[in-house]
Design a protein around this motif. Sequence first.
Motif, short mmCIF file in Angstrom:
data_model
loop_
_atom_site.label_atom_id
_atom_site.label_comp_id
_atom_site.label_asym_id
_atom_site.label_seq_id
_atom_site.Cartn_x
_atom_site.Cartn_y
_atom_site.Cartn_z
N VAL A 77 0.82 -1.26 0.04
CA VAL A 77 -0.04 0.09 0.06
C VAL A 77 0.93 1.28 0.02
O VAL A 77 0.85 2.31 -0.66
CB VAL A 77 -1.03 -0.08 1.14
CG1 VAL A 77 -1.73 1.24 1.41
CG2 VAL A 77 -1.91 -1.04 1.08
N LEU A 78 1.87 1.27 1.01
CA LEU A 78 2.74 2.52 1.10
C LEU A 78 3.44 2.81 -0.06
O LEU A 78 3.98 3.99 -0.44
CB LEU A 78 3.43 2.41 2.27
CG LEU A 78 2.69 2.43 3.56
CD1 LEU A 78 3.54 2.29 4.71
CD2 LEU A 78 1.88 3.87 3.79
N ARG A 79 3.97 1.74 -0.77
CA ARG A 79 4.92 2.02 -1.81
C ARG A 79 4.11 2.11 -3.13
O ARG A 79 4.64 2.83 -4.21
CB ARG A 79 5.79 0.69 -2.35
CG ARG A 79 6.72 0.42 -1.32
CD ARG A 79 7.62 -0.83 -1.53
NE ARG A 79 8.63 -0.97 -0.37
CZ ARG A 79 9.19 -2.01 -0.08
NH1 ARG A 79 8.92 -3.09 -0.68
NH2 ARG A 79 10.05 -2.11 0.74
N ALA A 80 2.61 2.19 -3.35
CA ALA A 80 1.68 2.42 -4.46
C ALA A 80 1.87 3.89 -4.59
O ALA A 80 2.01 4.16 -5.78
CB ALA A 80 0.51 1.68 -3.99
N ASP A 81 1.97 5.01 -3.68
CA ASP A 81 1.52 6.22 -3.92
C ASP A 81 2.30 6.97 -2.80
O ASP A 81 1.77 6.54 -1.47
CB ASP A 81 0.44 6.61 -4.01
CG ASP A 81 0.14 8.03 -4.51
OD1 ASP A 81 0.52 8.87 -3.91
OD2 ASP A 81 -0.48 8.13 -5.78
N ALA A 82 3.07 7.90 -2.73
CA ALA A 82 3.90 8.43 -1.79
C ALA A 82 2.91 9.35 -0.86
O ALA A 82 3.28 9.81 0.17
CB ALA A 82 5.05 9.25 -2.03
N ARG A 83 1.75 9.51 -1.49
CA ARG A 83 0.57 10.13 -0.71
C ARG A 83 -0.05 9.61 0.22
O ARG A 83 -0.59 10.25 1.05
CB ARG A 83 -0.21 11.10 -1.67
CG ARG A 83 0.34 12.07 -2.62
CD ARG A 83 -0.63 12.67 -3.76
NE ARG A 83 -0.93 11.25 -4.71
CZ ARG A 83 -1.72 11.76 -5.73
NH1 ARG A 83 -2.02 12.73 -6.09
NH2 ARG A 83 -1.73 10.37 -6.68
#
Length: 94
Positions: free
Chosen positions: A12-18
């Motif tokens: 989840v966290l690596r999918a989008d820095a936001r």
Amino acid sequence: MLVTPDILCNAVLRADARITDFRLRQTGPGAIELILPPELAPEAGVAARAGVIAVLAGLGVAPRVTLDTAPLRLDLGRKLRRVECCIPRRAAVP
């Protein structure tokens, strides 16, 4: 199949820095719910869902992963669990 929470958290966290907060809950044997804050851009949620699906596919499983938005409240009465199994445990066998 048992998958450690950190593998899913990283997906989840690596999918989008936001993405800074989320909840990922297994709600059934083949069902996972990804919950993100409503103020997050929709494409971040789509990328996170795709990341979870890709990681699980690499492990040979293909659950239904739904994406939802909701305010993510902090419950100070218990440890924060971003990844959680919400399936009731079976009764212990004597």
